[in-house]
Motif scaffolding. Structure first.
Motif, PDB file in Angstrom:
ATOM      1  N   GLU A  60      61.212 -26.230   0.375  1.00  0.00           N
ATOM      2  CA  GLU A  60      62.403 -25.446  -0.055  1.00  0.00           C
ATOM      3  C   GLU A  60      63.726 -25.480   0.993  1.00  0.00           C
ATOM      4  O   GLU A  60      63.043 -26.079   2.016  1.00  0.00           O
ATOM      5  CB  GLU A  60      61.392 -23.937  -0.353  1.00  0.00           C
ATOM      6  CG  GLU A  60      61.337 -23.466  -1.718  1.00  0.00           C
ATOM      7  CD  GLU A  60      62.406 -23.868  -2.725  1.00  0.00           C
ATOM      8  OE1 GLU A  60      63.472 -23.551  -2.770  1.00  0.00           O
ATOM      9  OE2 GLU A  60      61.711 -24.626  -3.823  1.00  0.00           O
ATOM     10  N   LYS A  61      65.154 -25.227   0.542  1.00  0.00           N
ATOM     11  CA  LYS A  61      65.785 -24.946   1.200  1.00  0.00           C
ATOM     12  C   LYS A  61      65.313 -24.100   1.969  1.00  0.00           C
ATOM     13  O   LYS A  61      65.298 -22.782   1.854  1.00  0.00           O
ATOM     14  CB  LYS A  61      67.404 -24.915   0.347  1.00  0.00           C
ATOM     15  CG  LYS A  61      67.385 -23.359  -0.597  1.00  0.00           C
ATOM     16  CD  LYS A  61      67.666 -22.595  -0.065  1.00  0.00           C
ATOM     17  CE  LYS A  61      67.735 -20.248  -0.565  1.00  0.00           C
ATOM     18  NZ  LYS A  61      67.579 -20.043   0.055  1.00  0.00           N
ATOM     19  N   PRO A  62      66.270 -23.995   3.410  1.00  0.00           N
ATOM     20  CA  PRO A  62      66.843 -24.728   4.156  1.00  0.00           C
ATOM     21  C   PRO A  62      65.378 -25.459   4.459  1.00  0.00           C
ATOM     22  O   PRO A  62      64.488 -25.563   5.072  1.00  0.00           O
ATOM     23  CB  PRO A  62      67.447 -24.361   4.978  1.00  0.00           C
ATOM     24  CG  PRO A  62      67.137 -23.327   4.702  1.00  0.00           C
ATOM     25  CD  PRO A  62      65.948 -22.541   4.267  1.00  0.00           C
ATOM     26  N   LEU A  63      66.147 -27.215   4.454  1.00  0.00           N
ATOM     27  CA  LEU A  63      64.917 -27.931   5.184  1.00  0.00           C
ATOM     28  C   LEU A  63      64.652 -27.951   6.231  1.00  0.00           C
ATOM     29  O   LEU A  63      63.416 -27.953   6.514  1.00  0.00           O
ATOM     30  CB  LEU A  63      65.561 -29.413   5.030  1.00  0.00           C
ATOM     31  CG  LEU A  63      65.266 -30.842   6.089  1.00  0.00           C
ATOM     32  CD1 LEU A  63      64.009 -30.701   4.765  1.00  0.00           C
ATOM     33  CD2 LEU A  63      65.757 -32.064   5.732  1.00  0.00           C
ATOM     34  N   ALA A  64      65.224 -27.599   7.082  1.00  0.00           N
ATOM     35  CA  ALA A  64      64.589 -26.724   8.526  1.00  0.00           C
ATOM     36  C   ALA A  64      65.537 -26.072   8.792  1.00  0.00           C
ATOM     37  O   ALA A  64      65.729 -25.066   8.528  1.00  0.00           O
ATOM     38  CB  ALA A  64      64.720 -28.310   9.756  1.00  0.00           C
ATOM     39  N   THR A  65      65.593 -25.208  10.576  1.00  0.00           N
ATOM     40  CA  THR A  65      66.055 -24.285  10.560  1.00  0.00           C
ATOM     41  C   THR A  65      67.361 -24.950  11.540  1.00  0.00           C
ATOM     42  O   THR A  65      68.135 -23.828  12.352  1.00  0.00           O
ATOM     43  CB  THR A  65      65.430 -23.475  11.643  1.00  0.00           C
ATOM     44  OG1 THR A  65      64.568 -23.935  12.414  1.00  0.00           O
ATOM     45  CG2 THR A  65      64.636 -22.524  10.774  1.00  0.00           C
ATOM     46  N   THR A  66      67.427 -26.278  11.856  1.00  0.00           N
ATOM     47  CA  THR A  66      68.060 -26.469  12.594  1.00  0.00           C
ATOM     48  C   THR A  66      68.254 -28.324  12.085  1.00  0.00           C
ATOM     49  O   THR A  66      67.372 -28.952  12.194  1.00  0.00           O
ATOM     50  CB  THR A  66      68.386 -27.067  14.602  1.00  0.00           C
ATOM     51  OG1 THR A  66      67.144 -28.299  14.275  1.00  0.00           O
ATOM     52  CG2 THR A  66      67.614 -25.663  14.912  1.00  0.00           C
ATOM     53  N   ALA A  67      69.614 -28.910  12.055  1.00  0.00           N
ATOM     54  CA  ALA A  67      70.385 -30.032  11.644  1.00  0.00           C
ATOM     55  C   ALA A  67      69.468 -31.332  12.648  1.00  0.00           C
ATOM     56  O   ALA A  67      68.589 -31.800  11.572  1.00  0.00           O
ATOM     57  CB  ALA A  67      71.859 -30.307  12.463  1.00  0.00           C
ATOM     58  N   ALA A  68      69.379 -30.901  14.161  1.00  0.00           N
ATOM     59  CA  ALA A  68      68.326 -31.983  14.883  1.00  0.00           C
ATOM     60  C   ALA A  68      66.364 -32.344  14.404  1.00  0.00           C
ATOM     61  O   ALA A  68      66.422 -33.078  13.716  1.00  0.00           O
ATOM     62  CB  ALA A  68      67.845 -31.813  16.269  1.00  0.00           C
ATOM     63  N   ASP A  69      66.188 -30.794  13.119  1.00  0.00           N
ATOM     64  CA  ASP A  69      64.873 -30.655  12.612  1.00  0.00           C
ATOM     65  C   ASP A  69      65.187 -31.637  11.444  1.00  0.00           C
ATOM     66  O   ASP A  69      63.753 -32.667  10.739  1.00  0.00           O
ATOM     67  CB  ASP A  69      64.366 -29.363  12.664  1.00  0.00           C
ATOM     68  CG  ASP A  69      63.446 -28.488  14.723  1.00  0.00           C
ATOM     69  OD1 ASP A  69      64.238 -29.180  15.176  1.00  0.00           O
ATOM     70  OD2 ASP A  69      63.018 -27.146  14.267  1.00  0.00           O
ATOM     71  N   GLY A  70      66.260 -30.750  11.474  1.00  0.00           N
ATOM     72  CA  GLY A  70      66.415 -31.810   9.392  1.00  0.00           C
ATOM     73  C   GLY A  70      66.546 -33.147   9.654  1.00  0.00           C
ATOM     74  O   GLY A  70      65.868 -34.036   8.686  1.00  0.00           O
ATOM     75  N   GLU A  71      66.973 -33.676  10.387  1.00  0.00           N
ATOM     76  CA  GLU A  71      67.005 -35.219  10.942  1.00  0.00           C
ATOM     77  C   GLU A  71      65.946 -35.986  11.390  1.00  0.00           C
ATOM     78  O   GLU A  71      65.591 -36.790  11.005  1.00  0.00           O
ATOM     79  CB  GLU A  71      67.516 -34.995  11.819  1.00  0.00           C
ATOM     80  CG  GLU A  71      69.915 -35.136  11.806  1.00  0.00           C
ATOM     81  CD  GLU A  71      70.866 -35.796  13.205  1.00  0.00           C
ATOM     82  OE1 GLU A  71      70.662 -36.107  13.709  1.00  0.00           O
ATOM     83  OE2 GLU A  71      71.781 -34.665  13.130  1.00  0.00           O
ATOM     84  N   ARG A  72      64.846 -35.092  11.762  1.00  0.00           N
ATOM     85  CA  ARG A  72      63.398 -35.569  12.099  1.00  0.00           C
ATOM     86  C   ARG A  72      62.840 -36.274  11.653  1.00  0.00           C
ATOM     87  O   ARG A  72      62.201 -36.763  11.249  1.00  0.00           O
ATOM     88  CB  ARG A  72      63.026 -34.746  13.240  1.00  0.00           C
ATOM     89  CG  ARG A  72      61.736 -35.297  13.913  1.00  0.00           C
ATOM     90  CD  ARG A  72      61.993 -34.092  15.073  1.00  0.00           C
ATOM     91  NE  ARG A  72      59.887 -33.694  15.166  1.00  0.00           N
ATOM     92  CZ  ARG A  72      59.751 -32.987  16.114  1.00  0.00           C
ATOM     93  NH1 ARG A  72      60.019 -32.253  17.361  1.00  0.00           N
ATOM     94  NH2 ARG A  72      58.497 -32.551  16.100  1.00  0.00           N
ATOM     95  N   LEU A  73      62.865 -34.736  10.014  1.00  0.00           N
ATOM     96  CA  LEU A  73      62.273 -35.333   9.240  1.00  0.00           C
ATOM     97  C   LEU A  73      62.674 -36.362   8.970  1.00  0.00           C
ATOM     98  O   LEU A  73      62.186 -37.604   7.624  1.00  0.00           O
ATOM     99  CB  LEU A  73      61.789 -33.938   8.682  1.00  0.00           C
ATOM    100  CG  LEU A  73      61.286 -32.689   8.743  1.00  0.00           C
ATOM    101  CD1 LEU A  73      61.567 -31.207   8.037  1.00  0.00           C
ATOM    102  CD2 LEU A  73      59.771 -32.722   9.273  1.00  0.00           C
ATOM    103  N   ALA A  74      64.077 -36.575   7.972  1.00  0.00           N
ATOM    104  CA  ALA A  74      64.665 -37.240   7.238  1.00  0.00           C
ATOM    105  C   ALA A  74      63.927 -39.373   7.817  1.00  0.00           C
ATOM    106  O   ALA A  74      63.795 -39.598   7.188  1.00  0.00           O
ATOM    107  CB  ALA A  74      66.256 -37.075   7.016  1.00  0.00           C
ATOM    108  N   ARG A  75      64.336 -39.006   9.063  1.00  0.00           N
ATOM    109  CA  ARG A  75      63.725 -40.413   9.951  1.00  0.00           C
ATOM    110  C   ARG A  75      62.768 -40.927   9.288  1.00  0.00           C
ATOM    111  O   ARG A  75      62.308 -41.934   9.111  1.00  0.00           O
ATOM    112  CB  ARG A  75      64.312 -39.967  11.131  1.00  0.00           C
ATOM    113  CG  ARG A  75      65.242 -41.008  11.332  1.00  0.00           C
ATOM    114  CD  ARG A  75      65.946 -41.130  12.398  1.00  0.00           C
ATOM    115  NE  ARG A  75      67.083 -40.704  12.994  1.00  0.00           N
ATOM    116  CZ  ARG A  75      68.169 -39.944  13.612  1.00  0.00           C
ATOM    117  NH1 ARG A  75      67.455 -38.835  14.073  1.00  0.00           N
ATOM    118  NH2 ARG A  75      69.322 -39.681  13.554  1.00  0.00           N
TER     119      ARG A  75
END
Ligand SMILES: NC(=O)c1ccc[n+]([C@@H]2O[C@H](COP(=O)([O-])OP(=O)(O)OC[C@H]3O[C@@H](n4cnc5c(N)ncnc54)[C@H](O)[C@@H]3O)[C@@H](O)[C@H]2O)c1
Length: 356
Positions: free
Chosen positions: A105-120
């Motif tokens: 669900e949105k937001p993907l995570a609570t920080t951009a760094a955490d989101g990038e970790r998941l996307a990577r």
């Protein structure tokens, strides 16, 4: 495929575990149950009574209080996460590491760094990571996206989005993190690749002393000289959901409170004429064009979430990148994070990384 037609057996439905049976989870559950391409096998919630209420006695859907139980089920190929944002990273990471495709669900995570970790992680493992930016799956946003991509609107000049009502004042997130993901994800989805946010400035106020901004304004310069503005407000007496997308040729107005005229395309605009002769050169020559208005017929009555779960199932089956993948979720997080920095810095304009 018709929603009520049984799957023809050519492709088995995707086995799904849904985590989170609070406010939003039951909406996902209803759509997973109605979609012929998904087989909802588990509902997981710390509160098993809540999860059981969603299952409503169905023998084919099991209940658990921990995702690991559902991940032990080899028939589960995909996990959907509808829990509070702070839990998205650990739950999504556990599901991906267990080899499951993930819808968050949105937001993907609570920080951009955490989101990038998941996307990577999803990219590295060759798994689908999709973020539920629900509005991108509505017929009206799909229509706007096609209009922009076809060039019918011309060059984008500005986008003005308003999302206000007497909303639920949240304790853990401010109005930007609560409401603006919708506007920002639509912007991300409809803008052409050469028109991207280059910065963001946030103005916010907390006139009721809640400890969070309840009224907010985002100013977002776009590459190429265009601009976007987003108004979000939990304290408005009127419910307004409106977005104007102004192009050099036409303007589109999306009014989500008007089901019979959700989208209007106006052949209107303002142009500067090249002055001829010394007299004209002394004046600004402005031409106003007020032409016809077109109200396209849009399919009504289908829930956007049905398109979300169908997209998730198709991508899980084929490995195709979803319309709103993990990186789309990351771009929204970068904007929200920059907005929070701006808010703490006297509304300074904060640059956003390339690609945001
Ligand atoms: N796409 C949309 O339009 C939309 C709309 C509303 C909410 N949301 C999003 O949905 C998510 C959930 O929001 P909500 O309003 O339903 O929250 P909620 O608080 O109503 O429900 C969350 C549920 O998650 C459960 N939970 C929490 N941690 C858990 C864990 N570790 N394991 C299992 N269960 C756990 C809680 O017991 C609760 O039942 C949020 O990310 C929110 O932003 C999206």
């Amino acid at each position: 495929m018709d929603d009520n037609t049984p799957n023809d057996g050519a492709l088995a439905p995707v086995g799904v575990a849904l985590v989170g049976a609070g406010y939003w989870g039951p909406n996902l559950a209803r759509n997973f149950l109605a979609c012929a391409e998904t087989d909802l096998r588990w509902i997981v919630d710390l509160d098993t009574e809540r999860a059981s209420a969603v299952v409503n006695g169905r023998p084919d859907v099991r209940v658990a209080d921990d995702l690991s139980q559902a991940l032990d089920d080899p028939e589960v190929q995909a996990v959907a996460i509808a829990t509070p944002p702070a839990t998205h990273l650990p739950l999504a990471e556990a599901a991906l590491r267990a080899g499951r495709h993930v819808l968050v669900e949105k937001p993907l995570a609570t920080t951009a760094a955490d989101g990038e970790r998941l996307a990577r992680l999803a990219d590295d493992l060759g798994l689908v990571l999709m973020c539920d930016h629900t509005f991108c799956y509505t017929p009206v946003v799909r229509a706007i996206s096609r209009l922009v991509a076809s060039g019918d609107l011309g060059d984008i000049q500005y986008v003005d989005s308003i999302r206000v009502n007497l909303g639920l004042v949240q304790s853990d997130v401010d109005v930007f993190w609560d409401l603006a993901p919708h506007d920002l994800s639509v912007l991300d989805h409809i803008l052409p690749p050469e028109v991207r946010p280059v910065g963001i400035a946030a103005h916010g106020a907390d006139p009721i002393g809640s400890g969070q901004a309840c009224v907010g304004y985002l100013t977002i310069p776009l590459s190429g000289g265009a601009i976007a503005h987003v108004t979000v407000n939990w304290l408005s007496p009127s419910k307004i959901r409106q977005m104007v997308i102004a192009g050099s040729r036409k303007m589109a107005v999306w009014d989500d409170m008007k089901p019979s005229q959700r989208l209007s395309i106006l052949d209107s605009g303002v142009e500067l004429r090249t002055p001829e002769g010394p007299e004209e050169k002394r004046r600004l020559l402005v031409d106003y064009r007020v032409g016809d208005m077109l109200v396209p017929a849009l399919p009504e009555g289908t829930e956007a979430l049905r398109a979300v779960v169908t997209e998730f199932a198709e991508c899980a089956r084929t490995g195709r990148t979803p319309l709103t993948d993990g990186w789309a979720g990351v771009r929204i997080l970068r904007l929200l994070e920059a907005a929070s920095v701006s808010l703490r810095s006297n509304s300074a304009m904060i640059s956003v990384p390339d690609g945001s």
